[in-house]
Design a protein around this motif. Structure first.
Motif, PDB file in Angstrom:
ATOM      1  N   LEU A  91      -1.332  12.519  22.273  1.00  0.00           N
ATOM      2  CA  LEU A  91      -2.031  11.376  22.856  1.00  0.00           C
ATOM      3  C   LEU A  91      -3.156  11.825  23.785  1.00  0.00           C
ATOM      4  CD1 LEU A  91       1.030   9.058  23.587  1.00  0.00           C
ATOM      5  CD2 LEU A  91      -0.830   8.591  21.981  1.00  0.00           C
ATOM      6  N   LEU A  92      -2.902  12.860  24.578  1.00  0.00           N
ATOM      7  CA  LEU A  92      -3.938  13.352  25.484  1.00  0.00           C
ATOM      8  C   LEU A  92      -5.104  13.965  24.699  1.00  0.00           C
ATOM      9  CD1 LEU A  92      -1.770  14.964  28.310  1.00  0.00           C
ATOM     10  CD2 LEU A  92      -3.103  12.856  28.425  1.00  0.00           C
ATOM     11  N   ALA A  93      -4.793  14.736  23.664  1.00  0.00           N
ATOM     12  CA  ALA A  93      -5.854  15.362  22.867  1.00  0.00           C
ATOM     13  C   ALA A  93      -6.682  14.305  22.144  1.00  0.00           C
ATOM     14  CB  ALA A  93      -5.245  16.341  21.868  1.00  0.00           C
ATOM     15  N   LEU A  94      -6.026  13.286  21.599  1.00  0.00           N
ATOM     16  CA  LEU A  94      -6.745  12.209  20.924  1.00  0.00           C
ATOM     17  C   LEU A  94      -7.553  11.371  21.903  1.00  0.00           C
ATOM     18  CD1 LEU A  94      -3.999  11.077  18.385  1.00  0.00           C
ATOM     19  CD2 LEU A  94      -6.170  12.190  17.830  1.00  0.00           C
ATOM     20  N   GLY A  95      -7.143  11.372  23.167  1.00  0.00           N
ATOM     21  CA  GLY A  95      -7.864  10.635  24.200  1.00  0.00           C
ATOM     22  C   GLY A  95      -9.022  11.410  24.804  1.00  0.00           C
ATOM     23  N   GLY A  96      -9.291  12.610  24.297  1.00  0.00           N
ATOM     24  CA  GLY A  96     -10.428  13.383  24.778  1.00  0.00           C
ATOM     25  C   GLY A  96     -10.094  14.428  25.815  1.00  0.00           C
ATOM     26  N   VAL A  97      -8.827  14.550  26.181  1.00  0.00           N
ATOM     27  CA  VAL A  97      -8.411  15.569  27.158  1.00  0.00           C
ATOM     28  C   VAL A  97      -8.408  16.926  26.459  1.00  0.00           C
ATOM     29  CG1 VAL A  97      -6.523  16.341  28.652  1.00  0.00           C
ATOM     30  CG2 VAL A  97      -7.029  13.894  28.414  1.00  0.00           C
ATOM     31  N   PRO A  98      -8.859  17.995  27.111  1.00  0.00           N
ATOM     32  CA  PRO A  98      -8.816  19.321  26.483  1.00  0.00           C
ATOM     33  C   PRO A  98      -7.413  19.669  26.001  1.00  0.00           C
ATOM     34  CG  PRO A  98     -10.113  19.392  28.489  1.00  0.00           C
ATOM     35  CD  PRO A  98      -9.496  18.035  28.439  1.00  0.00           C
ATOM     36  N   PRO A  99      -7.289  20.215  24.795  1.00  0.00           N
ATOM     37  CA  PRO A  99      -5.961  20.526  24.251  1.00  0.00           C
ATOM     38  C   PRO A  99      -5.109  21.406  25.159  1.00  0.00           C
ATOM     39  CG  PRO A  99      -7.617  20.674  22.533  1.00  0.00           C
ATOM     40  CD  PRO A  99      -8.358  20.470  23.819  1.00  0.00           C
ATOM     41  N   VAL A 100      -5.733  22.355  25.869  1.00  0.00           N
ATOM     42  CA  VAL A 100      -4.947  23.221  26.735  1.00  0.00           C
ATOM     43  C   VAL A 100      -4.299  22.408  27.855  1.00  0.00           C
ATOM     44  CG1 VAL A 100      -6.926  23.816  28.218  1.00  0.00           C
ATOM     45  CG2 VAL A 100      -4.969  25.365  28.060  1.00  0.00           C
ATOM     46  N   ALA A 101      -5.007  21.369  28.337  1.00  0.00           N
ATOM     47  CA  ALA A 101      -4.417  20.496  29.348  1.00  0.00           C
ATOM     48  C   ALA A 101      -3.270  19.684  28.759  1.00  0.00           C
ATOM     49  CB  ALA A 101      -5.483  19.567  29.922  1.00  0.00           C
ATOM     50  N   GLY A 102      -3.432  19.259  27.507  1.00  0.00           N
ATOM     51  CA  GLY A 102      -2.363  18.531  26.841  1.00  0.00           C
ATOM     52  C   GLY A 102      -1.129  19.388  26.653  1.00  0.00           C
ATOM     53  N   LEU A 103      -1.345  20.672  26.333  1.00  0.00           N
ATOM     54  CA  LEU A 103      -0.219  21.569  26.140  1.00  0.00           C
ATOM     55  C   LEU A 103       0.502  21.833  27.461  1.00  0.00           C
ATOM     56  CD1 LEU A 103       1.388  23.324  24.212  1.00  0.00           C
ATOM     57  CD2 LEU A 103      -0.230  25.176  24.612  1.00  0.00           C
ATOM     58  N   ILE A 104      -0.243  21.915  28.546  1.00  0.00           N
ATOM     59  CA  ILE A 104       0.374  22.101  29.862  1.00  0.00           C
ATOM     60  C   ILE A 104       1.147  20.853  30.272  1.00  0.00           C
ATOM     61  CG2 ILE A 104      -0.126  22.422  32.323  1.00  0.00           C
ATOM     62  CD1 ILE A 104      -2.515  24.148  31.477  1.00  0.00           C
ATOM     63  N   ASP A 144       5.479   3.750  12.808  1.00  0.00           N
ATOM     64  CA  ASP A 144       6.122   4.621  11.830  1.00  0.00           C
ATOM     65  C   ASP A 144       5.134   5.571  11.172  1.00  0.00           C
ATOM     66  OD1 ASP A 144       8.704   3.642  12.190  1.00  0.00           O
ATOM     67  OD2 ASP A 144       8.369   1.969  10.810  1.00  0.00           O
ATOM     68  N   ILE A 145       3.852   5.185  11.155  1.00  0.00           N
ATOM     69  CA  ILE A 145       2.829   6.041  10.551  1.00  0.00           C
ATOM     70  C   ILE A 145       2.577   7.267  11.409  1.00  0.00           C
ATOM     71  CG2 ILE A 145       0.421   6.159   9.806  1.00  0.00           C
ATOM     72  CD1 ILE A 145       0.579   3.203   9.175  1.00  0.00           C
ATOM     73  N   GLY A 146       2.651   7.104  12.726  1.00  0.00           N
ATOM     74  CA  GLY A 146       2.466   8.227  13.634  1.00  0.00           C
ATOM     75  C   GLY A 146       1.019   8.460  14.014  1.00  0.00           C
ATOM     76  N   LEU A 147       0.764   9.571  14.644  1.00  0.00           N
ATOM     77  CA  LEU A 147      -0.569   9.955  15.107  1.00  0.00           C
ATOM     78  C   LEU A 147      -1.125  11.036  14.186  1.00  0.00           C
ATOM     79  CD1 LEU A 147       0.231  10.232  18.937  1.00  0.00           C
ATOM     80  CD2 LEU A 147      -0.815   8.307  17.746  1.00  0.00           C
ATOM     81  N   GLN A 148      -2.352  10.827  13.714  1.00  0.00           N
ATOM     82  CA  GLN A 148      -2.963  11.742  12.766  1.00  0.00           C
ATOM     83  C   GLN A 148      -4.258  12.312  13.334  1.00  0.00           C
ATOM     84  OE1 GLN A 148      -3.225  10.000   8.815  1.00  0.00           O
ATOM     85  NE2 GLN A 148      -1.572   8.573   9.289  1.00  0.00           N
ATOM     86  N   ALA A 149      -4.770  13.314  12.636  1.00  0.00           N
ATOM     87  CA  ALA A 149      -6.046  13.950  13.002  1.00  0.00           C
ATOM     88  C   ALA A 149      -6.050  14.442  14.447  1.00  0.00           C
ATOM     89  CB  ALA A 149      -7.214  12.992  12.768  1.00  0.00           C
ATOM     90  N   ILE A 150      -4.943  15.046  14.859  1.00  0.00           N
ATOM     91  CA  ILE A 150      -4.866  15.620  16.205  1.00  0.00           C
ATOM     92  C   ILE A 150      -5.776  16.847  16.257  1.00  0.00           C
ATOM     93  CG2 ILE A 150      -3.331  16.675  17.913  1.00  0.00           C
ATOM     94  CD1 ILE A 150      -1.031  15.101  16.568  1.00  0.00           C
ATOM     95  N   PRO A 151      -6.626  16.950  17.275  1.00  0.00           N
ATOM     96  CA  PRO A 151      -7.542  18.110  17.354  1.00  0.00           C
ATOM     97  C   PRO A 151      -6.776  19.425  17.393  1.00  0.00           C
ATOM     98  CG  PRO A 151      -8.174  16.405  18.917  1.00  0.00           C
ATOM     99  CD  PRO A 151      -6.837  15.999  18.369  1.00  0.00           C
ATOM    100  N   GLN A 152      -7.410  20.470  16.911  1.00  0.00           N
ATOM    101  CA  GLN A 152      -6.799  21.788  16.954  1.00  0.00           C
ATOM    102  C   GLN A 152      -6.779  22.311  18.390  1.00  0.00           C
ATOM    103  OE1 GLN A 152      -9.235  23.946  14.113  1.00  0.00           O
ATOM    104  NE2 GLN A 152      -7.690  23.695  12.517  1.00  0.00           N
TER     105      GLN A 152
END
Length: 324
Positions: A69-82, A131-139
């Motif tokens: 959700l954070l990555a799809l919202g424009g937050v840097p992926p590293v911040a999402g992982l933290i 049920d479809i879920g979240l797709q196209a999550i940034p790398q």
């Protein structure tokens, strides 16, 4: 000296494998590492705190959805992982406050119900994609570096496992670690010794949830897709089987158990997809093998694979010395 050499050899093999494995083998390697991260937390929770949880898959899902959700919202992926392990740990603190008043199978069923409720909500809420879920999550990326290959995610996964093992080692060798061992032996005796039993149980529950959340965060970036179907109830049972098979309360036992069960499951999946196998073969084989593995371990290897092997080697060495 032997342990140091074994550790260095294991580290060298871990770093070398992503360079020689193909994509299908790398996928198994990554899933193995993610399972090991969660299983270390399960082993800590069950082996040291004496708490049984059938809901680690829920915190795995919380970490994955948080990072996605954070990555799809424009937050840097590293911040999402933290954020993934942090949110999972905070969720465990909130959920664990009432649940950890329970013990034994009551706690196990309560955590299982927690996962079922979470998956049901994720399948109904709009912001989680239903049920479809979240797709196209940034790398996953850090600055200009972007993880575009499976090998990059393999290094990320096993780097996460190294961090989890380091944290767990520091915990179990510290004063709180000794308190946890006393707690696992007898809560009454631990409480009479001045150990804040409730607080320690809650902290370990949150720490194991943080490990699962970290694995979930890596998983969402690797697959680029999360949905309720990505986190079945069976996955929580799988983590317990891994911890028991490897050896509860041992640091490397969780890794050994995760490796054994992951490779076994992959072998069964390959067997189940053969043309002459019925459509229900994958689920039947999975449940049947888990049951058989648990029965064999409980009957013949009650301490788990790693402690049993260690004990036999330690007994063999004095005999060899006397023979000389």
């Amino acid at each position: 000296m032997i342990r140091l050499a074994a550790g260095l050899l294991a580290a060298a093999v871990t770093l070398a494998l992503p360079a020689v494995l193909d994509d299908s083998a790398l996928a198994v390697y990554i899933l193995l590492g993610l399972a090991a991260i969660v299983t270390v937390g399960v082993s800590l929770l069950m082996g040291y705190a004496g708490q049984v949880s059938l809901g680690q898959g829920a915190f795995y899902a919380i970490g994955a959805y948080t990072a996605a959700l954070l990555a799809l919202g424009g937050v840097p992926p590293v911040a999402g992982l933290i954020a993934a392990p942090v949110v999972a740990a905070l969720s465990a603190l909130v959920i664990g406050t009432p649940l950890l008043r329970l013990r034994g199978h009551h706690l196990a069923f309560a955590t299982l119900a927690m996962q079922l409720i979470l998956l049901s909500l994720a399948g109904q809420l709009e912001f989680t994609g239903g049920d479809i879920g979240l797709q196209a999550i940034p790398q996953f990326s850090i600055g200009s570096f972007q993880a575009e290959s499976a090998a990059a995610y393999a290094y990320l996964t096993w780097g996460g496992l190294a961090l989890v093992l380091l944290v767990t080692h520091n915990v179990i060798t510290s004063r709180p670690g000794r308190a946890l061992r006393a707690l696992a032996t007898s809560e009454t005796a631990a409480a009479s010794s001045g150990i804040p039993v409730g607080r320690y149980k809650l902290v370990v529950f949150a720490l194991s949830a943080a490990f699962a959340g970290l694995a979930g965060g890596i998983y969402c970036f690797y697959t680029g897709y999360v949905a309720p179907g990505s986190f079945p109830v069976l996955i929580s049972i799988q983590y317990i089987v891994m911890a028991v098979v490897g050896g509860l309360g041992t640091l490397w036992g969780a890794v050994v158990g995760a490796t054994a069960i992951t490779l076994l499951v992959q072998g069964l999946d390959s067997l189940a997809t053969l043309p002459w196998m019925p459509s229900y073969a994958p689920s039947v084989l999975s449940y049947a093998v888990y049951a058989l593995v648990l029965i064999v371990v409980v009957l013949f290897l009650p301490q788990g694979l790693l402690p049993t092997l260690t004990d036999r080697l330690s007994r063999k060495r004095p005999r060899e010395r006397r023979a000389r």
